[in-house]
Design an enzyme around this catalytic site. Structure first.
Site, PDB file in Angstrom:
ATOM      1  N   ASP A   1       0.932  -1.223  -0.108  1.00 32.47           N
ATOM      2  CA  ASP A   1       0.022  -0.249   0.018  1.00 32.47           C
ATOM      3  C   ASP A   1       0.750   1.373   0.062  1.00 32.47           C
ATOM      4  O   ASP A   1       0.348   2.553   0.265  1.00 32.47           O
ATOM      5  CB  ASP A   1      -1.065  -0.049   1.122  1.00 32.47           C
TER       6      ASP A   1
ATOM      7  N   ASP B   1       8.120  11.855  23.939  1.00 34.34           N
ATOM      8  CA  ASP B   1       8.155  12.953  23.086  1.00 34.34           C
ATOM      9  C   ASP B   1       7.714  14.231  23.891  1.00 34.34           C
ATOM     10  O   ASP B   1       7.138  14.365  24.517  1.00 34.34           O
ATOM     11  CB  ASP B   1       6.972  12.478  22.281  1.00 34.34           C
TER      12      ASP B   1
ATOM     13  N   GLU C   1      13.112  13.191  25.112  1.00 35.34           N
ATOM     14  CA  GLU C   1      13.641  13.982  24.083  1.00 35.34           C
ATOM     15  C   GLU C   1      13.758  15.398  24.567  1.00 35.34           C
ATOM     16  O   GLU C   1      12.966  16.012  25.111  1.00 35.34           O
ATOM     17  CB  GLU C   1      12.292  14.239  22.809  1.00 35.34           C
TER      18      GLU C   1
END
Length: 603
Positions: free
Chosen positions: A77, A254, A323
């Site tokens: 895909d 994050d 992070e």
């Protein structure tokens, strides 16, 4: 399928040393080109297990970031998937990877390609199923490879059921799960203050239904959670437990420094140029500092609570990676916690993101990471899905040799090392050339000054065939395959012992097997030399290792006096060196070609 490759590969093998031939054969096995990859991987796994010691698995580990959309597409895909990662576990094992960090695979509208999450406890169908995830974890575990999930705590998608409820009315029970505030005047166009989104323009979005603004540090479609709300914390710690129970061995947190904002809602201050004039950023906005919305002290409370959850899984050594884009080594030190009870590994961006080959600055920052974080292990990072790849350091002529220098710094210093998929085959940044081709909203907003992050997210280059082996030959990949795939790909480089791929493999092998490089102290040498970065790795009772990296386009000669470290010998056995360079007769005279590397074990 590869008759010519087999013939030429074996011809070259006969010309190499025994060690080189074994390394090449291992790579061929791992990529499936010689068959029986499972047998090799299992044999190697047993040897690794036998040499493990009692310290946490993540110490001195090699962590490999995978951007799932771009690693391997198995259902044609055009988008990479979980089964594609599972398919290449043997390759990663032989490369020497200890853990895989997966960027988000949760259900998402994909505005920010997965960092806008609508459900934290499921898998997005475009990547596969939860069964596929469990299979990946199980197969990785067989090879002593851990899975690290990306945990996005600062914000959700605006399609999250939590936010849909929150915006439905001012009295909804989840209203206080997000950052809602009145404007400075009724109606749109009067945000609460001047805070800006990291992705351009105001960080406030007006909601006509309730007449208030919600805060978004990033995209409009990524509303920030309210971490002052105990219910938010409880929900997110539940997400942490969910994935640990599923077999995950760590989290990359994050944007972790952005969880809190100034409770007094004070404006950020303008950034001025040397003449006192307001600077303008790449999005055309006034440039502001972000001291009111980044790295506030309350973050540390959350880090301690996250750590309590991970540490409650006794014997698992679940790792927390942050992070952490920070301004100085002092701020990085704080992220470990005063009692080593916060992040296990805050990302040290101060070394890898110097973005210029400055010997003095590299020496200073590596030394800070070795001496000013209370003996903790630094996590060194050179690139990732948000930044241009390693070739930003290149000069256009010596890029491959510069790549070897950067890899040597990453793997031959005392650290846990984080690398990005494709680094090992010298994949380069390939940004779009037309705005209409840009997929990343950052590039759409910032074009042409900021072309977005598509250039560092292009598909992995497995071979020199159609679509670089990433997807089927008649499928359009989600991002174009860079022209560089003809030269920089796994199939081509595995057969060339002088390739970047084999440089990475040898470095990682040396890091695992050599006691001084694995566990030794990191001591900077020749500290007045502005052309060559040199350091010593020294472990008690083990031969010391000297490392030298030429940061210039001219040949350099260096000499090493190790007497202050208690070493009188001037002889060294070459462990690694830039292809084509010579072995030194003595440590009094080590000749380095342009951007050359020498690693030698003192005899």
């Amino acid at each position: 399928m590869y008759p010519y490759f087999f013939r030429e590969g074996f011809k070259k093998m006969t010309q190499l040393t025994k060690r080189a031939s074994m390394a090449l054969a291992a790579m061929l096995l791992a990529t499936g080109l010689l068959g029986a990859p499972q047998l090799f991987a299992q044999t190697h796994a047993v040897a690794t297990t036998a040499t493990q010691n009692a310290e946490p698995w993540w110490k001195h580990a090699v962590i490999y970031e995978v951007y799932p959309r771009s690693f391997q597409d198995t259902n044609n895909d055009g988008i990479g998937d979980l089964n594609g990662i599972t398919q290449h576990l043997d390759y990663l094992k032989v490369l020497g990877v200890d853990a895989i960090w997966l960027t988000p695979i949760y259900p998402s509208p994909q505005v920010d390609f997965g960092y806008d999450i609508s459900n934290y406890e499921a898998v997005d169908p475009q990547y596969g199923t939860m069964k596929d995830f469990d299979h990946l974890v199980a197969e990785a575990k067989k090879r002593n490879i851990r899975i690290i999930m990306d945990l996005v705590l600062n914000h959700t998608s605006d399609k999250s059921p939590w936010f849909i409820e929150s915006r439905s009315s001012k009295t909804n029970p989840k209203r206080n799960w997000y950052m809602w505030h009145d404007g400075t005047a009724p109606g749109p166009g009067h945000p609460p203050n001047n805070w800006q989104s990291d992705f351009g323009h105001s960080a406030w979005e007006y909601d006509a239904k309730t007449g208030q603004y919600y805060y978004h540090k990033f995209y409009i479609q990524q509303p920030d959670l309210n971490w002052n709300n105990p219910q938010v914390r409880k929900a997110m710690y539940g997400v942490e437990r969910f994935w640990i129970n599923r077999g995950v061995d760590g989290f990359r947190l994050d944007a972790i420094t952005t969880l809190f904002e100034d409770p007094k809602m004070r404006d950020d201050l303008p950034v001025l140029d040397a003449n006192g004039k307001q600077k303008i950023n790449e999005f055309g906005d006034p440039q502001l500092n972000d001291t009111m919305t980044n790295n506030l002290p309350e973050v540390h409370d959350v880090l301690r609570e996250l750590r309590k959850v991970s540490d409650s899984y006794k014997g698992r050594n679940v790792v927390l990676i942050g992070e952490t884009y920070l301004n100085n080594i002092g701020d990085l030190k704080k992220m470990y916690g005063a009692n080593d009870d916060e992040l296990n590994l805050p990302m040290d961006m101060q070394i890898g993101f110097i973005n210029k080959l400055d010997v003095g600055l590299f020496r200073q920052r590596i030394n800070e990471a070795q001496t000013e974080i209370d003996g903790n292990l630094p996590l060194i990072v050179f690139d990732n899905h948000d930044n241009e790849r390693w070739d930003r350091y290149g000069d256009g002529t010596h890029n491959q040799d510069i790549g070897r220098v950067l890899a040597t710094i990453l793997f031959a210093t005392r650290d846990t090392a984080m690398m990005y998929y494709g680094d090992e085959i010298a994949m380069v940044t390939t940004p779009p050339t037309r705005k209409e081709d840009v997929k990343d909203p950052v590039g759409i907003t910032g074009w042409p000054k900021n072309k977005g992050r598509d250039g560092e997210r292009t598909p992995m280059q497995w071979n020199d065939g159609p679509n670089a082996g990433f997807t089927g030959p008649n499928v359009k990949p989600w991002l174009p395959i860079p022209p560089s795939y003809k030269q920089s790909n796994v199939k081509t480089e595995v057969a060339d012992f002088d390739s970047m791929l084999n440089w990475y493999k040898e470095l990682i092998t040396l890091r695992r097997d050599n006691p001084a490089i694995k566990d030794g102290k990191n001591i900077m040498l020749n500290t007045s030399d502005n052309n060559v970065l040199s350091w010593l790795r020294q472990a008690p009772g083990q031969p010391a290792v000297v490392v030298a990296c030429n940061f210039t386009a001219q040949p350099q000669k260096v000499s090493f006096d190790l007497s202050s470290q208690g070493i009188t010998s001037k002889q060294a056995k070459t462990l690694m060196k830039t292809p084509g360079s010579s072995d030194p007769a003595s440590l009094d005279s080590v000749n380095l070609p342009p951007f050359g590397v020498y690693i030698g074990q003192v005899q």
